[in-house]
Enzyme design. Structure first.
Site, PDB file in Angstrom:
ATOM      1  N   HIS A 106      -0.158   3.605   3.034  1.00  0.00           N
ATOM      2  CA  HIS A 106       0.407   3.635   4.385  1.00  0.00           C
ATOM      3  C   HIS A 106       1.332   2.439   4.613  1.00  0.00           C
ATOM      4  O   HIS A 106       0.874   1.373   5.039  1.00  0.00           O
ATOM      5  CB  HIS A 106      -0.714   3.597   5.425  1.00  0.00           C
ATOM      6  N   GLU A 111       3.346   1.917   7.037  1.00  0.00           N
ATOM      7  CA  GLU A 111       3.381   1.526   8.458  1.00  0.00           C
ATOM      8  C   GLU A 111       2.241   0.578   8.810  1.00  0.00           C
ATOM      9  O   GLU A 111       2.322  -0.143   9.810  1.00  0.00           O
ATOM     10  CB  GLU A 111       3.344   2.773   9.357  1.00  0.00           C
ATOM     11  N   CYS A 136       0.715   9.808   3.109  1.00  0.00           N
ATOM     12  CA  CYS A 136      -0.672  10.249   3.035  1.00  0.00           C
ATOM     13  C   CYS A 136      -0.761  11.766   3.289  1.00  0.00           C
ATOM     14  O   CYS A 136      -0.389  12.553   2.434  1.00  0.00           O
ATOM     15  CB  CYS A 136      -1.537   9.437   3.997  1.00  0.00           C
TER      16      CYS A 136
END
Length: 231
Positions: free
Chosen positions: A203, A205, A86
């Site tokens: 994302h 994660e 990002c």
């Protein structure tokens, strides 16, 4: 093996990445403040998401000009893996480590939602754990994720298999309706020419444990660790 997670003023996904690396993947990782100059002891770098320096000037522009980026470029030249997520992707394009640019979403609002990504290549340190062409589910959260590159750059990316991910529908089709930000050719993530630098807007994660709704993202981190282990 230790991965550096770079922190700038305004980073806010650093602890999420640290949790995934240490507690889910099971590797060593350290938070590294942007004033650090020597990254030689680290085997790879992740630049996490957030709003470095409040996105002043342009998203990622100020962070890309901090001294730590010289050390990250040195690591990239040495073949070590660098992942920008990002805001990290924005920083990598602003620093010249990746081609293209990221601009304001076509509809100028912050988008936070789940997206389907098609894996365009598994020939990279970040995608080797995937099957080429499979669809994975990863969320986005950005206002400036509209990827732009000129025709020559896009052609080079296609010719050299440098597009990592595209936004697609459930049937793997690239359509305007599932493009959340207006990115050219629905591009969600790209690789550098030597393939060891990757930037992506979604994302991973936030999709690394089933309790979050998907664990597809953890394979990006696992791929990165396997690459380092095999170097």
């Amino acid at each position: 093996m230790t991965i550096a997670i770079i922190q700038f003023g305004g980073s806010n996904c650093d602890l999420d990445v640290l949790h995934v690396l240490e507690d889910v993947v099971g590797t060593e990782a350290e938070l590294v403040w942007y004033k650090e100059h020597d990254l030689d002891k680290y085997d790879g770098v992740i630049i996490p998401g957030g709003f470095s320096y409040g996105d002043y000037l342009r998203a990622g522009a100020i962070a890309s000009r901090t001294p730590i980026m010289d050390s990250i470029k040195k690591m990239a030249d040495e073949g070590k893996p660098i992942m920008g997520i990002c805001n990290g992707f924005q920083i990598l394009t602003e620093s010249g480590l990746l081609d293209g640019a990221l601009t304001t979403n076509e509809y100028p609002k912050f988008r936070c939602e789940w997206t389907n990504l098609r894996v365009e290549t598994n020939d990279s340190p970040f995608t080797s754990a995937f099957k080429k062409g499979e669809v994975i589910r990863i969320p986005i959260a950005h206002m400036e994720g509209n990827f732009y590159a000129d025709e020559a750059t896009l052609s080079n990316m296609e010719d050299n298999d440098l597009v990592a991910f595209r936004y697609v529908d459930n049937a793997k089709h690239v359509t305007d309706d599932v493009n959340p930000n207006g990115s050219q050719e629905n591009i969600a993530g790209i690789l550098s020419g030597n393939r060891n630098v990757m930037g992506l807007m979604p994302h991973p994660e936030r999709a690394s444990e089933e309790i979050l709704g998907s664990n597809d993202g953890v394979r990006m981190f696992e791929s990165m660790i396997e690459y380092i282990s095999n170097r």
